[in-house]
Motif scaffolding. Structure first.
Motif, PDB file in Angstrom:
ATOM      1  N   GLU A 201       0.107 -10.389   0.860  1.00 46.93           N
ATOM      2  CA  GLU A 201      -0.613 -11.585   0.896  1.00 46.93           C
ATOM      3  C   GLU A 201       0.667 -12.629   0.991  1.00 46.93           C
ATOM      4  OE1 GLU A 201      -3.469 -13.112   0.698  1.00 46.93           O
ATOM      5  OE2 GLU A 201      -4.400 -11.159   0.440  1.00 46.93           O
ATOM      6  N   THR A 202       0.367 -13.839   1.464  1.00 46.24           N
ATOM      7  CA  THR A 202       1.815 -14.905   1.521  1.00 46.24           C
ATOM      8  C   THR A 202       1.314 -16.196   1.003  1.00 46.24           C
ATOM      9  OG1 THR A 202       1.192 -15.365   3.525  1.00 46.24           O
ATOM     10  CG2 THR A 202       2.609 -13.423   3.420  1.00 46.24           C
ATOM     11  N   GLU A 203       2.351 -16.881   0.617  1.00 45.21           N
ATOM     12  CA  GLU A 203       1.962 -18.311   0.273  1.00 45.21           C
ATOM     13  C   GLU A 203       2.670 -19.335   1.354  1.00 45.21           C
ATOM     14  OE1 GLU A 203       2.417 -19.582  -4.029  1.00 45.21           O
ATOM     15  OE2 GLU A 203       3.214 -17.292  -4.253  1.00 45.21           O
TER      16      GLU A 203
ATOM     17  N   ARG B 110       4.064 -10.958  -0.901  1.00 47.38           N
ATOM     18  CA  ARG B 110       3.919 -10.137  -1.860  1.00 47.38           C
ATOM     19  C   ARG B 110       2.738  -8.862  -1.548  1.00 47.38           C
ATOM     20  NH1 ARG B 110       1.601 -14.632  -2.853  1.00 47.38           N
ATOM     21  NH2 ARG B 110      -0.668 -14.769  -3.377  1.00 47.38           N
ATOM     22  N   PHE B 111       2.853  -7.842  -2.540  1.00 44.98           N
ATOM     23  CA  PHE B 111       1.855  -6.947  -2.484  1.00 44.98           C
ATOM     24  C   PHE B 111       0.945  -7.266  -3.592  1.00 44.98           C
ATOM     25  CE2 PHE B 111       3.859  -3.225   0.049  1.00 44.98           C
ATOM     26  CZ  PHE B 111       2.767  -3.079   0.875  1.00 44.98           C
ATOM     27  N   GLU B 112      -0.403  -7.364  -3.375  1.00 46.17           N
ATOM     28  CA  GLU B 112      -1.338  -7.353  -4.567  1.00 46.17           C
ATOM     29  C   GLU B 112      -2.740  -6.610  -4.172  1.00 46.17           C
ATOM     30  OE1 GLU B 112      -3.570 -11.451  -3.732  1.00 46.17           O
ATOM     31  OE2 GLU B 112      -1.695 -11.669  -4.388  1.00 46.17           O
ATOM     32  N   GLU B 113      -3.513  -6.363  -5.361  1.00 49.75           N
ATOM     33  CA  GLU B 113      -4.759  -5.594  -5.146  1.00 49.75           C
ATOM     34  C   GLU B 113      -5.825  -6.258  -4.475  1.00 49.75           C
ATOM     35  OE1 GLU B 113      -6.991  -2.433  -6.513  1.00 49.75           O
ATOM     36  OE2 GLU B 113      -4.834  -2.792  -7.197  1.00 49.75           O
ATOM     37  N   ALA B 114      -6.165  -5.496  -3.244  1.00 51.01           N
ATOM     38  CA  ALA B 114      -7.074  -6.080  -2.545  1.00 51.01           C
ATOM     39  C   ALA B 114      -8.444  -6.373  -3.170  1.00 51.01           C
ATOM     40  CB  ALA B 114      -7.323  -5.211  -1.108  1.00 51.01           C
ATOM     41  N   ALA B 115      -9.157  -7.520  -2.766  1.00 47.23           N
ATOM     42  CA  ALA B 115     -10.438  -7.709  -3.274  1.00 47.23           C
ATOM     43  C   ALA B 115     -11.484  -6.702  -2.886  1.00 47.23           C
ATOM     44  CB  ALA B 115     -10.961  -9.026  -3.113  1.00 47.23           C
TER      45      ALA B 115
END
Length: 80
Positions: free
Chosen positions: A9-11, A66-71
């Motif tokens: 993910e990115t901002e 960042r890496f984050e939990e996927a929906a």
């Protein structure tokens, strides 16, 4: 440790267009030709790319990658 439920993910609004992500993980990231901001090519990179993505996360001066939990995918509706 990463698993298959993780995604990149990115901002984008905070991206400073340094290009570190594209340098460290070119199979996963690119830069917009006009703004120079990060473009994610692969939201769920292969396991062999995780180390490079982790390095890109740590090296990003704007801290926008960042890496984050996927929906989880929604369950398909049952037919009537």
């Amino acid at each position: 440790m990463r698993d298959s439920s993780m995604q990149v993910e990115t901002e984008i609004e905070r991206c400073v267009a340094s290009g570190m992500c594209t340098l460290l993980a070119p199979e996963v990231f690119d830069q917009d030709e006009v703004t120079g901001q990060v473009v994610v090519l692969v939201k769920r990179p292969a396991e062999e790319q995780w180390e490079a993505v982790d390095e890109a996360v740590r090296s990003c001066p704007g801290q926008v990658v960042r890496f984050e939990e996927a929906a989880e995918a929604a369950e398909p509706a049952e037919a009537p």
